[in-house]
Design a protein around this motif. Structure first.
Motif, PDB file in Angstrom:
ATOM      1  N   ILE A  28      43.374  72.294  80.937  1.00 27.44           N
ATOM      2  CA  ILE A  28      43.033  72.314  79.590  1.00 27.44           C
ATOM      3  C   ILE A  28      44.158  72.991  78.425  1.00 27.44           C
ATOM      4  CG2 ILE A  28      41.201  72.773  77.796  1.00 27.44           C
ATOM      5  CD1 ILE A  28      39.268  72.510  80.006  1.00 27.44           C
ATOM      6  N   ILE A  29      44.593  74.047  78.672  1.00 34.46           N
ATOM      7  CA  ILE A  29      45.221  74.589  77.931  1.00 34.46           C
ATOM      8  C   ILE A  29      46.766  73.833  77.957  1.00 34.46           C
ATOM      9  CG2 ILE A  29      46.903  76.670  77.692  1.00 34.46           C
ATOM     10  CD1 ILE A  29      44.371  78.201  78.857  1.00 34.46           C
ATOM     11  N   ALA A  30      47.290  73.486  79.063  1.00 34.85           N
ATOM     12  CA  ALA A  30      48.553  72.679  79.237  1.00 34.85           C
ATOM     13  C   ALA A  30      48.458  71.393  78.396  1.00 34.85           C
ATOM     14  CB  ALA A  30      48.793  72.491  80.498  1.00 34.85           C
ATOM     15  N   ALA A  31      47.139  70.674  78.322  1.00 34.92           N
ATOM     16  CA  ALA A  31      46.950  69.487  77.882  1.00 34.92           C
ATOM     17  C   ALA A  31      46.799  69.832  76.344  1.00 34.92           C
ATOM     18  CB  ALA A  31      45.817  68.701  78.343  1.00 34.92           C
ATOM     19  N   SER A  32      46.371  70.812  75.765  1.00 30.33           N
ATOM     20  CA  SER A  32      46.421  71.062  74.431  1.00 30.33           C
ATOM     21  C   SER A  32      47.611  71.203  73.819  1.00 30.33           C
ATOM     22  CB  SER A  32      45.097  71.952  74.012  1.00 30.33           C
ATOM     23  OG  SER A  32      45.606  73.242  74.741  1.00 30.33           O
ATOM     24  N   ALA A  33      48.341  71.917  74.623  1.00 27.84           N
ATOM     25  CA  ALA A  33      49.737  72.379  74.079  1.00 27.84           C
ATOM     26  C   ALA A  33      50.864  71.229  74.049  1.00 27.84           C
ATOM     27  CB  ALA A  33      50.163  73.508  74.876  1.00 27.84           C
ATOM     28  N   ALA A  34      50.587  70.110  74.710  1.00 32.93           N
ATOM     29  CA  ALA A  34      51.637  68.915  75.041  1.00 32.93           C
ATOM     30  C   ALA A  34      51.660  68.011  73.947  1.00 32.93           C
ATOM     31  CB  ALA A  34      50.946  68.178  76.397  1.00 32.93           C
ATOM     32  N   ASP A  35      52.936  67.770  73.662  1.00 31.43           N
ATOM     33  CA  ASP A  35      53.048  66.846  72.574  1.00 31.43           C
ATOM     34  C   ASP A  35      52.824  65.482  72.765  1.00 31.43           C
ATOM     35  OD1 ASP A  35      54.263  68.847  70.834  1.00 31.43           O
ATOM     36  OD2 ASP A  35      56.313  68.388  72.026  1.00 31.43           O
ATOM     37  N   GLU A  36      52.673  64.961  74.227  1.00 31.66           N
ATOM     38  CA  GLU A  36      52.437  63.747  74.781  1.00 31.66           C
ATOM     39  C   GLU A  36      51.067  63.518  74.768  1.00 31.66           C
ATOM     40  OE1 GLU A  36      53.420  66.202  78.061  1.00 31.66           O
ATOM     41  OE2 GLU A  36      54.771  65.476  76.119  1.00 31.66           O
ATOM     42  N   GLU A  37      50.502  62.239  75.047  1.00 29.87           N
ATOM     43  CA  GLU A  37      49.153  62.035  75.109  1.00 29.87           C
ATOM     44  C   GLU A  37      48.791  62.404  76.233  1.00 29.87           C
ATOM     45  OE1 GLU A  37      46.390  57.785  75.096  1.00 29.87           O
ATOM     46  OE2 GLU A  37      48.109  57.868  73.731  1.00 29.87           O
ATOM     47  N   ARG A  38      49.406  62.487  77.306  1.00 31.21           N
ATOM     48  CA  ARG A  38      48.867  62.507  78.795  1.00 31.21           C
ATOM     49  C   ARG A  38      49.921  63.544  79.447  1.00 31.21           C
ATOM     50  NH1 ARG A  38      45.156  58.292  81.207  1.00 31.21           N
ATOM     51  NH2 ARG A  38      44.672  56.998  79.483  1.00 31.21           N
ATOM     52  N   LEU A  39      49.232  64.208  80.316  1.00 32.73           N
ATOM     53  CA  LEU A  39      50.516  65.111  81.018  1.00 32.73           C
ATOM     54  C   LEU A  39      50.877  64.437  82.035  1.00 32.73           C
ATOM     55  CD1 LEU A  39      48.172  68.298  81.381  1.00 32.73           C
ATOM     56  CD2 LEU A  39      50.114  68.001  80.104  1.00 32.73           C
ATOM     57  N   SER A  40      52.175  64.583  82.426  1.00 28.51           N
ATOM     58  CA  SER A  40      52.850  63.682  83.490  1.00 28.51           C
ATOM     59  C   SER A  40      52.371  64.395  84.812  1.00 28.51           C
ATOM     60  CB  SER A  40      54.281  63.877  83.676  1.00 28.51           C
ATOM     61  OG  SER A  40      54.768  65.259  83.779  1.00 28.51           O
ATOM     62  N   ALA A  41      52.333  63.659  86.113  1.00 29.63           N
ATOM     63  CA  ALA A  41      52.242  64.122  87.316  1.00 29.63           C
ATOM     64  C   ALA A  41      52.901  65.382  87.778  1.00 29.63           C
ATOM     65  CB  ALA A  41      52.303  63.081  88.330  1.00 29.63           C
ATOM     66  N   ASP A  42      54.221  65.545  87.255  1.00 27.82           N
ATOM     67  CA  ASP A  42      54.899  66.675  87.420  1.00 27.82           C
ATOM     68  C   ASP A  42      54.598  67.781  86.395  1.00 27.82           C
ATOM     69  OD1 ASP A  42      56.575  65.231  89.141  1.00 27.82           O
ATOM     70  OD2 ASP A  42      58.038  64.663  87.620  1.00 27.82           O
ATOM     71  N   ARG A  43      54.088  67.664  85.440  1.00 26.41           N
ATOM     72  CA  ARG A  43      53.587  68.808  84.755  1.00 26.41           C
ATOM     73  C   ARG A  43      52.132  69.303  85.105  1.00 26.41           C
ATOM     74  NH1 ARG A  43      53.601  73.497  82.755  1.00 26.41           N
ATOM     75  NH2 ARG A  43      52.590  73.671  80.701  1.00 26.41           N
ATOM     76  N   ILE A  44      51.584  68.390  85.665  1.00 27.45           N
ATOM     77  CA  ILE A  44      50.166  68.788  86.371  1.00 27.45           C
ATOM     78  C   ILE A  44      50.384  69.616  87.540  1.00 27.45           C
ATOM     79  CG2 ILE A  44      48.089  67.929  87.542  1.00 27.45           C
ATOM     80  CD1 ILE A  44      48.266  65.503  85.505  1.00 27.45           C
ATOM     81  N   ASP A  45      51.309  68.989  88.289  1.00 26.86           N
ATOM     82  CA  ASP A  45      51.661  69.724  89.413  1.00 26.86           C
ATOM     83  C   ASP A  45      52.202  71.224  89.177  1.00 26.86           C
ATOM     84  OD1 ASP A  45      50.995  67.828  91.269  1.00 26.86           O
ATOM     85  OD2 ASP A  45      53.061  67.229  91.644  1.00 26.86           O
ATOM     86  N   GLU A  46      53.043  71.353  88.111  1.00 29.11           N
ATOM     87  CA  GLU A  46      53.588  72.621  87.803  1.00 29.11           C
ATOM     88  C   GLU A  46      52.365  73.673  87.248  1.00 29.11           C
ATOM     89  OE1 GLU A  46      56.337  74.141  84.095  1.00 29.11           O
ATOM     90  OE2 GLU A  46      56.647  72.192  84.672  1.00 29.11           O
ATOM     91  N   VAL A  47      51.659  73.129  86.214  1.00 30.58           N
ATOM     92  CA  VAL A  47      50.449  73.868  85.984  1.00 30.58           C
ATOM     93  C   VAL A  47      49.401  74.385  87.292  1.00 30.58           C
ATOM     94  CG1 VAL A  47      48.270  73.784  84.691  1.00 30.58           C
ATOM     95  CG2 VAL A  47      50.232  72.601  83.862  1.00 30.58           C
ATOM     96  N   LEU A  48      49.187  73.473  88.176  1.00 27.99           N
ATOM     97  CA  LEU A  48      48.376  73.659  89.310  1.00 27.99           C
ATOM     98  C   LEU A  48      49.139  74.527  90.515  1.00 27.99           C
ATOM     99  CD1 LEU A  48      46.287  70.525  89.583  1.00 27.99           C
ATOM    100  CD2 LEU A  48      45.656  72.651  88.443  1.00 27.99           C
ATOM    101  N   ARG A  49      50.499  74.653  90.034  1.00 27.08           N
ATOM    102  CA  ARG A  49      51.471  75.414  91.067  1.00 27.08           C
ATOM    103  C   ARG A  49      51.482  74.464  92.415  1.00 27.08           C
ATOM    104  NH1 ARG A  49      48.831  78.813  88.299  1.00 27.08           N
ATOM    105  NH2 ARG A  49      47.446  79.463  89.971  1.00 27.08           N
TER     106      ARG A  49
END
Length: 55
Positions: A28-49
């Motif tokens: 949720i924090i990553a999504a709220s800080a993102a400029d794009e409408e959706r998080l990319s799969a790579d960004r989700i993987d990064e957030v979830l480590r």
């Protein structure tokens, strides 16, 4: 970020639930800080480590 040792007891439902809630919070924090409408799969993987070594 989930505290170290949050899910150290694999069968402890409370520890598992806490870890899941904290990971959802991180998304949720990553999504709220993102400029794009959706998080990319790579960004989700990064957030979830995903694929990260032990911490």
């Amino acid at each position: 970020m989930a505290p170290p040792g949050t899910a150290t007891a694999p069968g402890d439902p409370e520890c598992i639930a806490l870890a899941e809630i904290e990971l959802c919070g991180e998304l949720i924090i990553a999504a709220s800080a993102a400029d794009e409408e959706r998080l990319s799969a790579d960004r989700i993987d990064e957030v979830l480590r995903v694929g990260a070594g032990p911490r």
